[in-house]
Scaffold this motif. Sequence first.
Motif, mmCIF file in Angstrom:
data_model
loop_
_atom_site.group_PDB
_atom_site.id
_atom_site.type_symbol
_atom_site.label_atom_id
_atom_site.label_comp_id
_atom_site.label_asym_id
_atom_site.label_seq_id
_atom_site.Cartn_x
_atom_site.Cartn_y
_atom_site.Cartn_z
ATOM 1 N N PRO A 1 0.797 -1.234 0.000
ATOM 2 C CA PRO A 1 0.000 0.000 0.000
ATOM 3 C C PRO A 1 0.827 1.281 0.000
ATOM 4 C CG PRO A 1 -0.062 -1.051 2.162
ATOM 5 C CD PRO A 1 0.622 -2.016 1.225
ATOM 6 N N GLU A 2 2.035 1.252 0.559
ATOM 7 C CA GLU A 2 2.837 2.482 0.633
ATOM 8 C C GLU A 2 3.194 3.004 -0.754
ATOM 9 O OE1 GLU A 2 6.267 2.028 3.208
ATOM 10 O OE2 GLU A 2 5.058 0.826 4.587
ATOM 11 N N THR A 3 3.737 2.124 -1.594
ATOM 12 C CA THR A 3 4.128 2.528 -2.945
ATOM 13 C C THR A 3 2.893 2.906 -3.759
ATOM 14 O OG1 THR A 3 6.031 1.066 -2.802
ATOM 15 C CG2 THR A 3 5.399 1.815 -5.005
ATOM 16 N N THR A 4 1.834 2.122 -3.617
ATOM 17 C CA THR A 4 0.589 2.399 -4.337
ATOM 18 C C THR A 4 0.071 3.786 -3.992
ATOM 19 O OG1 THR A 4 0.076 0.036 -4.310
ATOM 20 C CG2 THR A 4 -1.752 1.539 -4.733
ATOM 21 N N ARG A 5 0.078 4.119 -2.727
ATOM 22 C CA ARG A 5 -0.382 5.439 -2.270
ATOM 23 C C ARG A 5 0.559 6.541 -2.749
ATOM 24 N NH1 ARG A 5 -1.892 3.542 2.445
ATOM 25 N NH2 ARG A 5 0.159 3.809 3.356
ATOM 26 N N ALA A 6 1.850 6.294 -2.660
ATOM 27 C CA ALA A 6 2.843 7.314 -3.019
ATOM 28 C C ALA A 6 2.696 7.762 -4.477
ATOM 29 C CB ALA A 6 4.257 6.779 -2.776
ATOM 30 N N TYR A 7 2.298 6.839 -5.353
ATOM 31 C CA TYR A 7 2.157 7.179 -6.774
ATOM 32 C C TYR A 7 0.697 7.329 -7.199
ATOM 33 C CZ TYR A 7 7.097 6.713 -6.794
ATOM 34 O OH TYR A 7 8.423 6.907 -6.493
ATOM 35 N N ARG A 8 -0.183 7.444 -6.214
ATOM 36 C CA ARG A 8 -1.606 7.729 -6.437
ATOM 37 C C ARG A 8 -2.240 6.792 -7.472
ATOM 38 N NH1 ARG A 8 0.877 12.655 -5.680
ATOM 39 N NH2 ARG A 8 0.052 13.904 -3.969
#
Length: 107
Positions: free
Chosen positions: A64-71
Amino acid sequence: MGAAKVVTDKTFVTDVLQSDKPVLVDFWAEWCGPCRKVSPVLEEIAGEMADQVTIVKINIDENPETTRAYRVMSVPTLTIFKGGQPVQSVAGAKPKGDLVRLIQSVL
């Protein structure tokens, strides 16, 4: 013969942002039908263009962190990173020719 490499929140910086060559990131999920359609196409491209681009897959549910970071809002989302920055992105399963052209546009 290249193959799409699996990356995670923990390996994203090393495998994608610090890569010497462009990286196509496939943001995908197990439950996503179009993701399953695009996966074999990406494997083909990984084999054919291994010297020019690295193809990686990241499961949005497990990272989820990477997914959120790149919207990332929909899957599959295919984003090309070059020099540690996202430079091109498309959402949805695209034909192989479209994906090859997308990659070539950043080489």
